[in-house]
Design a protein around this motif. Sequence first.
Motif, PDB file in Angstrom:
ATOM      1  N   MET A  91      -6.947 -10.628  12.981  1.00  0.00           N
ATOM      2  CA  MET A  91      -7.916 -10.570  11.899  1.00  0.00           C
ATOM      3  C   MET A  91      -8.935  -9.481  12.190  1.00  0.00           C
ATOM      4  O   MET A  91      -9.420  -9.371  13.295  1.00  0.00           O
ATOM      5  N   SER A 133     -12.555  -7.548  12.070  1.00  0.00           N
ATOM      6  CA  SER A 133     -13.940  -8.023  12.130  1.00  0.00           C
ATOM      7  C   SER A 133     -14.605  -7.941  10.755  1.00  0.00           C
ATOM      8  O   SER A 133     -15.441  -8.779  10.424  1.00  0.00           O
ATOM      9  N   GLU A 175     -13.542 -11.054   8.924  1.00  0.00           N
ATOM     10  CA  GLU A 175     -14.256 -12.218   9.467  1.00  0.00           C
ATOM     11  C   GLU A 175     -15.696 -12.260   8.965  1.00  0.00           C
ATOM     12  O   GLU A 175     -16.204 -13.331   8.612  1.00  0.00           O
ATOM     13  N   LYS A 176     -16.367 -11.116   8.906  1.00  0.00           N
ATOM     14  CA  LYS A 176     -17.742 -11.055   8.386  1.00  0.00           C
ATOM     15  C   LYS A 176     -17.781 -11.416   6.908  1.00  0.00           C
ATOM     16  O   LYS A 176     -18.669 -12.147   6.466  1.00  0.00           O
ATOM     17  N   TYR A 210      -7.912 -14.711   0.687  1.00  0.00           N
ATOM     18  CA  TYR A 210      -8.187 -15.486   1.893  1.00  0.00           C
ATOM     19  C   TYR A 210      -6.950 -16.304   2.277  1.00  0.00           C
ATOM     20  O   TYR A 210      -6.510 -16.295   3.427  1.00  0.00           O
ATOM     21  N   THR A 241      -4.650 -15.823   5.624  1.00  0.00           N
ATOM     22  CA  THR A 241      -4.692 -16.841   6.672  1.00  0.00           C
ATOM     23  C   THR A 241      -3.466 -17.746   6.717  1.00  0.00           C
ATOM     24  O   THR A 241      -3.149 -18.287   7.770  1.00  0.00           O
ATOM     25  N   GLU A 293      -6.273  -9.153   3.747  1.00  0.00           N
ATOM     26  CA  GLU A 293      -7.585  -9.015   4.392  1.00  0.00           C
ATOM     27  C   GLU A 293      -8.344  -7.832   3.798  1.00  0.00           C
ATOM     28  O   GLU A 293      -9.530  -7.938   3.474  1.00  0.00           O
TER      29      GLU A 293
END
Length: 105
Positions: free
Chosen positions: A1, A3, A6-7, A39, A43, A79
């Motif tokens: 993933m 960064s 993730e943010k 998302y 994931t 992503e």
Amino acid sequence: MSSQFEKAVAYIQGLDKNGSGPDATIKLEASYYFFYKFYKQATVGDADPAKEPSMFQFVERAKWNAWNGIKGMSKKDAEENYVKQLIKYLKEKHPNEPILKELEG
């Protein structure tokens, strides 16, 4: 993933938990389904046809349909699309939001 992803996820999920951020109503807008579908694809991968919600589960069915609509997209592309959608949304509605610089950088 990544960064950035993730943010972006932490930012969107934070809107739901404490009502903070520039626009906690984002979850009620059509753009929410863009975040949701990317998302889930990033994931989980492709939506499972065996888990398609009933037509009487309106919200869950709309979310599942949005997710299923991008079947076959790679997790990496999902992503990237998630982050791009958040950047676009913030530029249009909240150009001074601090996370915008982080996501663009």
